[in-house]
Scaffold this active site. Structure first.
Site, PDB file in Angstrom:
ATOM      1  N   LYS A 134      24.970  -8.525  -1.285  1.00 18.80           N
ATOM      2  CA  LYS A 134      26.235  -8.697  -2.225  1.00 18.80           C
ATOM      3  C   LYS A 134      27.421  -7.864  -1.074  1.00 18.80           C
ATOM      4  O   LYS A 134      28.402  -7.650  -1.154  1.00 18.80           O
ATOM      5  CB  LYS A 134      26.632  -7.401  -3.152  1.00 18.80           C
ATOM      6  CG  LYS A 134      25.802  -8.702  -4.740  1.00 18.80           C
ATOM      7  CD  LYS A 134      25.828  -8.249  -6.212  1.00 18.80           C
ATOM      8  CE  LYS A 134      25.501  -8.637  -6.386  1.00 18.80           C
ATOM      9  NZ  LYS A 134      24.681  -7.517  -8.345  1.00 18.80           N
ATOM     10  N   ARG A 174      12.150   2.548   3.429  1.00 14.01           N
ATOM     11  CA  ARG A 174      11.498   2.583   4.066  1.00 14.01           C
ATOM     12  C   ARG A 174      12.546   1.396   4.292  1.00 14.01           C
ATOM     13  O   ARG A 174      13.584   1.046   3.839  1.00 14.01           O
ATOM     14  CB  ARG A 174      10.184   1.331   4.032  1.00 14.01           C
ATOM     15  CG  ARG A 174       9.969   0.201   4.943  1.00 14.01           C
ATOM     16  CD  ARG A 174       8.164   0.036   4.272  1.00 14.01           C
ATOM     17  NE  ARG A 174       7.630   0.572   5.439  1.00 14.01           N
ATOM     18  CZ  ARG A 174       6.195   0.433   5.064  1.00 14.01           C
ATOM     19  NH1 ARG A 174       5.732  -1.007   4.583  1.00 14.01           N
ATOM     20  NH2 ARG A 174       4.823   1.310   5.022  1.00 14.01           N
ATOM     21  N   HIS A 184       6.754   6.462  11.043  1.00  9.48           N
ATOM     22  CA  HIS A 184       6.016   6.429   9.638  1.00  9.48           C
ATOM     23  C   HIS A 184       5.281   7.536   9.362  1.00  9.48           C
ATOM     24  O   HIS A 184       4.451   7.810   9.297  1.00  9.48           O
ATOM     25  CB  HIS A 184       5.364   5.368  10.092  1.00  9.48           C
ATOM     26  CG  HIS A 184       4.227   4.835   7.996  1.00  9.48           C
ATOM     27  ND1 HIS A 184       4.513   5.397   7.206  1.00  9.48           N
ATOM     28  CD2 HIS A 184       3.741   3.773   7.722  1.00  9.48           C
ATOM     29  CE1 HIS A 184       3.993   5.036   5.954  1.00  9.48           C
ATOM     30  NE2 HIS A 184       3.252   3.406   6.592  1.00  9.48           N
ATOM     31  N   ARG A 196       0.732  -1.444  -0.415  1.00  9.78           N
ATOM     32  CA  ARG A 196      -0.143   0.382  -0.378  1.00  9.78           C
ATOM     33  C   ARG A 196       0.803   1.097   0.046  1.00  9.78           C
ATOM     34  O   ARG A 196       0.683   1.679  -0.668  1.00  9.78           O
ATOM     35  CB  ARG A 196      -0.915   0.397   1.568  1.00  9.78           C
ATOM     36  CG  ARG A 196      -2.056   0.658   1.438  1.00  9.78           C
ATOM     37  CD  ARG A 196      -2.302   0.700   2.993  1.00  9.78           C
ATOM     38  NE  ARG A 196      -2.232  -0.969   3.205  1.00  9.78           N
ATOM     39  CZ  ARG A 196      -2.263  -1.908   2.986  1.00  9.78           C
ATOM     40  NH1 ARG A 196      -3.923  -1.417   2.630  1.00  9.78           N
ATOM     41  NH2 ARG A 196      -2.810  -3.070   3.445  1.00  9.78           N
ATOM     42  N   THR A 197       1.594   1.321   1.093  1.00  5.61           N
ATOM     43  CA  THR A 197       2.937   2.363   1.008  1.00  5.61           C
ATOM     44  C   THR A 197       3.496   2.901  -0.113  1.00  5.61           C
ATOM     45  O   THR A 197       3.598   4.264  -0.489  1.00  5.61           O
ATOM     46  CB  THR A 197       3.471   2.653   2.663  1.00  5.61           C
ATOM     47  OG1 THR A 197       2.847   2.720   3.614  1.00  5.61           O
ATOM     48  CG2 THR A 197       4.719   4.001   2.345  1.00  5.61           C
TER      49      THR A 197
END
Lengths: 308, 183
Positions: free
Chosen positions: A87, A109, A137, A59-60
């Site tokens: 890596k 995020r 958030h 959603r975000t």
């Protein structure tokens, strides 16, 4: 005020009340834009935005990407699972590599709290925190408050209860900061094990009886149990949690007042709220999602205008 | 009327009223009953002109109904991030379709033409108009950056770039008057 006091959106903690009002006023204009037949404006056509997601999100990420495209920004997407992070590349290296391709803004995020703040100290671009671990958030809290303002006219003076897993929730923390800043009264409700020990120091009250909490509030923001973050057993069974802290239609109808039901998603239907509550007239859950795009457009528009 | 230093009255309340009536008549001549014509005032200051013209057309010339909308062009401007300040937006309110309609864009002062360029792009988000005309209360000729000219003009002014034209309205600023100000 016509300008944000910050260069990055790292958390609600760093915002002033006027910043929130400016974001809301700008979001009002963008909400009108996204309800037109042509939902796009050319404002950010010379801005490139990288969406960097080190943690899963549907959603975000979709909401940010839509907001970016509706502002005509160029967008690059990056997720950790397909990247050189595996890596052994460090966060600063990863981001600086992306930035040397002339990226102006980073939406990130990350599972570690403070990742955005760390990054903002080491790179040039404007950073938007799209969730950092159990920390903040901010865009979710902004869209939640915006939805309350839309539904009830104002946030100031309203009683809001946040129900569920407060301990692991970045949505809860950002919401508490945002609501307190705007003058709302906030309570948290949930099993003691999922309430942080010193939560009262943020100026919120604790209530462990769900019915009492709901009878007090104007708005109930129902959070999901974050099973992926539960390292130990915080409550006996999901069934028992639902019995004590789940909202069903019978409970909702038996209250003294008509309350507004919110949920940041994703919903675990039948756990924190039942389907008939999620789909009821009192629920503004899908309205929150629509407002999310307008809020993110506003945030990116206002931050982009500070990039010289 | 008080005239502070560096400020002179360009048009008085009486002159503004005469000009608005003339503009209303010119609109009437081309659009008659306004059935297929909409007036769009540009935010923020063009909206006052649009409201006044709407009132005059309805009250003094018996036009039954005119669709009047307000268009904010902030998100379409070409100077985003060029100035020091964030451009803050105003409300857009267009409650009708402009598809196949005759659109009259209305602003108070036509200067470089860049706002109108932005408005021409912005209006397309509401459909494909049949045609678009431009009405400007004050036309600052010789200062255009783009090949844009008004179809209806209130008064032509040869202001130099150091001067500013300030339009004030009774409903917002206490009186109807237009000043020419030295910057």
């Amino acid at each position: 005020m016509s300008e944000l006091s910050v260069k990055h959106l790292l958390g609600i903690k760093y915002l002033k009340e006027e910043d929130i009002q400016l974001i809301f006023e700008t979001a009002d204009n963008f909400k009108e834009v996204i309800n037109r037949s042509i939902k796009k404006v050319p404002s950010l056509r010379d801005i490139t935005i990288a969406n960097i997601f080190f943690e899963n999100s549907t959603r975000t990420r979709l909401s940010f990407e839509l907001a970016e495209k509706r502002l005509s920004a160029d967008v690059v997407n990056f997720s950790a699972s397909q990247s050189s992070v595996k890596k052994g590349e460090t966060l600063i290296d990863t981001v600086n590599n992306i930035l040397s391709m002339k990226v102006d803004m980073v939406v990130m995020r990350h599972p570690n709290p403070g990742a955005g703040i760390f990054l903002s100290k080491h790179v040039e671009a404007s950073i938007i925190n799209a969730g950092d671990g159990a920390h903040e958030h901010p865009t979710q809290a902004l869209l939640d408050s915006y939805s309350i303002r839309e539904k009830l006219g104002d946030v100031s003076g309203k009683n809001v209860v946040i129900v569920g897993d407060i301990l692991h929730s970045r949505v809860a923390l950002s919401n508490i900061f945002a609501l307190k800043l705007q003058g709302a009264n906030v309570k948290v409700c949930g099993p003691r094990t999922l309430l942080p020990k010193y939560i009262e120091s943020l100026g919120v009250a604790v209530e462990t009886d769900l019915r009492k909490a709901l009878n007090w509030c104007d708005v109930a923001n129902m959070l999901r149990i974050q099973n992926e973050r539960l390292d130990i057993s915080y409550f006996p069974t999901t069934r028992e949690y639902t019995q004590q802290f789940g909202v069903n239609k019978a409970l909702l109808d038996s209250l003294d007042r008509e309350i507004v039901i919110m949920h940041p998603g994703p919903i675990n239907r039948g756990v924190e709220i039942t389907s008939d509550v999620a789909d009821s007239k009192q629920s503004i859950i899908l309205g929150q999602v629509e407002n999310g795009v307008a809020i993110r457009m506003a945030v990116m528009y206002l931050l982009a205008s500070k990039i010289k | 009327m008080l005239e502070p230093m560096g400020q002179k009255v360009l048009l008085s309340s009486k002159e503004i009223n005469i000009i608005l009536h003339r503009l209303a008549c010119q609109l009437l001549e081309n659009h008659l009953d306004f059935k297929n014509t909409v007036l769009i005032g540009l935010q923020p200051r063009g909206t006052f002109v649009a409201r006044r013209l709407d009132k005059i057309l309805r009250e003094d010339y018996g036009v039954k109904h005119i669709d009047v909308g307000f268009l904010d062009i902030t998100f379409y401007r070409d100077d985003f991030r060029r100035g020091d300040k964030t451009l803050s937006a105003n409300q857009t309110k267009i409650d009708f379709l402009v598809e196949d309609k005759k659109v009259v864009l209305i602003d108070d002062v036509l200067y470089t033409g860049r706002s109108i360029r932005a408005a021409l792009t912005a209006i397309q988000s509401f459909g494909r108009p049949l045609e678009i005309e431009l009405l400007a209360l004050i036309d600052r000729r010789f200062s255009r950056h783009l090949p844009i000219q008004p179809n209806y003009r209130g008064r032509q002014v040869d202001a130099i770039n150091d001067e500013k034209v300030k339009v004030m309205w009774k409903e917002n600023d206490g009186e109807d008057v237009i000043y020419l100000i030295d910057r």
